[in-house]
Design a protein around this motif. Structure first.
Motif, PDB file in Angstrom:
ATOM      1  N   PRO A 184       1.124  -1.382   0.099  1.00  9.43           N
ATOM      2  CA  PRO A 184       0.064  -0.023   0.294  1.00  9.43           C
ATOM      3  C   PRO A 184       0.824   1.421   0.175  1.00  9.43           C
ATOM      4  O   PRO A 184       0.434   2.256  -0.274  1.00  9.43           O
ATOM      5  CB  PRO A 184      -1.335   0.105   1.112  1.00  9.43           C
ATOM      6  N   GLY A 185       1.793   1.283   0.349  1.00  9.66           N
ATOM      7  CA  GLY A 185       3.064   1.916   0.579  1.00  9.66           C
ATOM      8  C   GLY A 185       2.827   3.186  -1.507  1.00  9.66           C
ATOM      9  O   GLY A 185       3.577   4.101  -1.106  1.00  9.66           O
ATOM     10  N   PHE A 186       3.136   1.456  -1.860  1.00  5.71           N
ATOM     11  CA  PHE A 186       3.690   2.324  -2.862  1.00  5.71           C
ATOM     12  C   PHE A 186       2.021   3.489  -3.485  1.00  5.71           C
ATOM     13  O   PHE A 186       2.361   3.554  -4.463  1.00  5.71           O
ATOM     14  CB  PHE A 186       3.883   1.578  -3.582  1.00  5.71           C
ATOM     15  N   ARG A 187       0.620   2.534  -3.437  1.00  2.53           N
ATOM     16  CA  ARG A 187       0.288   3.458  -3.921  1.00  2.53           C
ATOM     17  C   ARG A 187       0.090   4.464  -3.832  1.00  2.53           C
ATOM     18  O   ARG A 187      -0.022   6.270  -4.174  1.00  2.53           O
ATOM     19  CB  ARG A 187      -1.040   3.377  -3.770  1.00  2.53           C
ATOM     20  N   GLN A 188       0.446   4.868  -2.019  1.00  2.00           N
ATOM     21  CA  GLN A 188       0.865   6.734  -2.145  1.00  2.00           C
ATOM     22  C   GLN A 188       1.895   7.236  -2.257  1.00  2.00           C
ATOM     23  O   GLN A 188       1.526   8.602  -2.633  1.00  2.00           O
ATOM     24  CB  GLN A 188       1.015   6.442  -0.406  1.00  2.00           C
ATOM     25  N   TRP A 189       2.668   6.403  -2.428  1.00  2.00           N
ATOM     26  CA  TRP A 189       3.997   7.067  -3.936  1.00  2.00           C
ATOM     27  C   TRP A 189       3.508   7.123  -4.797  1.00  2.00           C
ATOM     28  O   TRP A 189       3.762   8.838  -5.282  1.00  2.00           O
ATOM     29  CB  TRP A 189       5.434   5.786  -3.895  1.00  2.00           C
ATOM     30  N   PHE A 190       3.114   6.088  -5.877  1.00  3.70           N
ATOM     31  CA  PHE A 190       2.777   6.786  -7.455  1.00  3.70           C
ATOM     32  C   PHE A 190       0.742   7.292  -6.888  1.00  3.70           C
ATOM     33  O   PHE A 190       1.635   7.785  -8.360  1.00  3.70           O
ATOM     34  CB  PHE A 190       3.126   5.241  -7.364  1.00  3.70           C
TER      35      PHE A 190
ATOM     36  N   PHE B  33      -5.956  10.388  -3.331  1.00  2.22           N
ATOM     37  CA  PHE B  33      -6.371  10.011  -1.950  1.00  2.22           C
ATOM     38  C   PHE B  33      -6.876  11.707  -1.465  1.00  2.22           C
ATOM     39  O   PHE B  33      -8.070  12.167  -1.421  1.00  2.22           O
ATOM     40  CB  PHE B  33      -5.208   9.507  -0.619  1.00  2.22           C
ATOM     41  N   VAL B  34      -5.962  12.886  -1.544  1.00  6.44           N
ATOM     42  CA  VAL B  34      -5.901  13.893  -1.453  1.00  6.44           C
ATOM     43  C   VAL B  34      -5.634  15.039  -2.264  1.00  6.44           C
ATOM     44  O   VAL B  34      -4.352  15.170  -1.549  1.00  6.44           O
ATOM     45  CB  VAL B  34      -5.641  14.430   0.628  1.00  6.44           C
ATOM     46  N   PRO B  35      -6.106  15.597  -3.298  1.00  6.06           N
ATOM     47  CA  PRO B  35      -5.116  15.918  -4.565  1.00  6.06           C
ATOM     48  C   PRO B  35      -4.462  17.584  -3.623  1.00  6.06           C
ATOM     49  O   PRO B  35      -3.256  16.659  -4.126  1.00  6.06           O
ATOM     50  CB  PRO B  35      -6.287  16.533  -5.981  1.00  6.06           C
ATOM     51  N   GLU B  36      -4.549  17.797  -2.939  1.00  5.05           N
ATOM     52  CA  GLU B  36      -3.959  18.952  -2.289  1.00  5.05           C
ATOM     53  C   GLU B  36      -3.101  18.891  -1.594  1.00  5.05           C
ATOM     54  O   GLU B  36      -2.696  19.082  -1.220  1.00  5.05           O
ATOM     55  CB  GLU B  36      -5.736  20.017  -1.610  1.00  5.05           C
ATOM     56  N   SER B  37      -2.992  17.230  -1.222  1.00  2.00           N
ATOM     57  CA  SER B  37      -1.809  16.788   0.322  1.00  2.00           C
ATOM     58  C   SER B  37      -1.023  15.863  -0.485  1.00  2.00           C
ATOM     59  O   SER B  37      -0.616  15.626   0.121  1.00  2.00           O
ATOM     60  CB  SER B  37      -2.342  16.252   1.117  1.00  2.00           C
ATOM     61  N   ALA B  38      -1.068  15.569  -1.828  1.00  3.95           N
ATOM     62  CA  ALA B  38      -0.859  14.629  -2.932  1.00  3.95           C
ATOM     63  C   ALA B  38       1.137  14.681  -2.316  1.00  3.95           C
ATOM     64  O   ALA B  38       1.728  13.751  -2.091  1.00  3.95           O
ATOM     65  CB  ALA B  38      -1.014  15.263  -3.927  1.00  3.95           C
TER      66      ALA B  38
ATOM     67  N   ILE C  88       1.550  13.142   1.161  1.00  3.08           N
ATOM     68  CA  ILE C  88       1.065  12.225   1.421  1.00  3.08           C
ATOM     69  C   ILE C  88       1.564  11.098   0.414  1.00  3.08           C
ATOM     70  O   ILE C  88       2.377   9.526   0.876  1.00  3.08           O
ATOM     71  CB  ILE C  88      -0.368  11.431   0.319  1.00  3.08           C
ATOM     72  N   ALA C  89       2.621  11.354  -0.343  1.00 12.46           N
ATOM     73  CA  ALA C  89       3.328  10.091  -1.283  1.00 12.46           C
ATOM     74  C   ALA C  89       4.630  10.715  -0.696  1.00 12.46           C
ATOM     75  O   ALA C  89       5.587   9.060  -0.418  1.00 12.46           O
ATOM     76  CB  ALA C  89       3.878  11.134  -3.201  1.00 12.46           C
ATOM     77  N   GLU C  90       5.679  11.968   0.181  1.00 14.55           N
ATOM     78  CA  GLU C  90       6.303  11.167   1.307  1.00 14.55           C
ATOM     79  C   GLU C  90       5.561  10.322   2.078  1.00 14.55           C
ATOM     80  O   GLU C  90       6.691   9.876   2.536  1.00 14.55           O
ATOM     81  CB  GLU C  90       6.638  12.482   2.338  1.00 14.55           C
ATOM     82  N   ALA C  91       4.618  10.390   3.227  1.00 10.57           N
ATOM     83  CA  ALA C  91       4.433   9.902   3.884  1.00 10.57           C
ATOM     84  C   ALA C  91       4.724   8.010   3.373  1.00 10.57           C
ATOM     85  O   ALA C  91       4.950   7.074   4.212  1.00 10.57           O
ATOM     86  CB  ALA C  91       2.883   9.491   4.474  1.00 10.57           C
ATOM     87  N   GLY C  92       4.544   7.894   2.163  1.00 13.91           N
ATOM     88  CA  GLY C  92       4.199   6.009   1.607  1.00 13.91           C
ATOM     89  C   GLY C  92       5.902   6.145   1.073  1.00 13.91           C
ATOM     90  O   GLY C  92       6.191   5.145   1.462  1.00 13.91           O
TER      91      GLY C  92
END
Length: 209
Positions: free
Chosen positions: A106-112, A117-122, A125-129
């Motif tokens: 699931p971390g890759f879904r956050q990264w890619f 998820f939340v466009p304005e926080s992309a 979110i990617a960094e968290a991934g």
């Protein structure tokens, strides 16, 4: 005979590799993700999630790559890709398959796909991934350092296929999985197997060969 609906280089790789390792007869059906074929009425009838892989088993369609890999190891015990029920390594096998499916993948879904998820926080979110993925590599590397060379010790298993497939996804990240020496060593072992080379030929892949 199995039928595998796949797209090259996706999570279907694990199912495909497992089929090859099992020596099971199968046919491939490509799903054109770029054209949106996964959202077609015909494909959604097979896989309501609109994802790959989908595997036809005895005429019925099934999804989720980790579940399919585990199913295949049970249907083809002669391939010895997973510890049998009652084996001391069975608990470790189950633990790692679920860890990879529930924590690392699931971390890759956050990264890619952070913008889904939340466009304005992309960006955050990617960094968290990324942090989630790198923390997982550290945990897996520490496990290999203590208990390797394979995820279940001296014995190769489907868990190793799963780890290396996910390592491939990280090949262009700021810190690829091969930065961890024990992970790089595992990848070298898996990529030297005939199944990896066969998959690359059949899926027409070239990068990270």
């Amino acid at each position: 005979m199995y039928t595998l609906y796949f797209a090259p280089g996706t999570a279907a790789m694990l199912t495909h590799l497992t089929l090859i390792e099992c020596g099971a007869p199968y046919e491939l059906k490509a799903v054109d993700l770029a054209a949106g074929e996964q959202r077609s009425e015909a494909y959604l009838a097979l896989n309501p999630a609109g994802t790959v892989p989908t595997l036809i088993v005895d005429g019925a369609s099934h999804g989720e790559t980790a579940a399919l890999a585990m199913l295949l190891t049970e249907r083809h015990p002669e391939a010895k890709l997973a510890p049998a029920i009652g084996d001391a390594k069975r608990a470790d096998y189950l633990q790692w398959m679920f860890y990879l499916a529930d924590t690392l993948q699931p971390g890759f879904r956050q990264w890619f796909y952070a913008d889904e998820f939340v466009p304005e926080s992309a960006e955050s979110i990617a960094e968290a991934g990324r942090h989630r993925i790198e923390a997982s590599w550290t945990r897996i590397a520490e496990h290999l350092d203590a208990h390797g060379p394979y995820m279940l010790g001296e014995t190769f298993s489907v868990v190793d296929l799963y780890v290396v497939m996910l390592m491939r996804w990280a090949r262009n990240m700021p810190r690829p999985a091969t930065d961890w020496p024990s992970l790089a060593a595992l990848a070298a072992k898996v990529k030297a197997r005939p199944s990896w080379k066969t998959l690359y030929e059949r899926e027409q892949l070239s990068e990270w060969a």
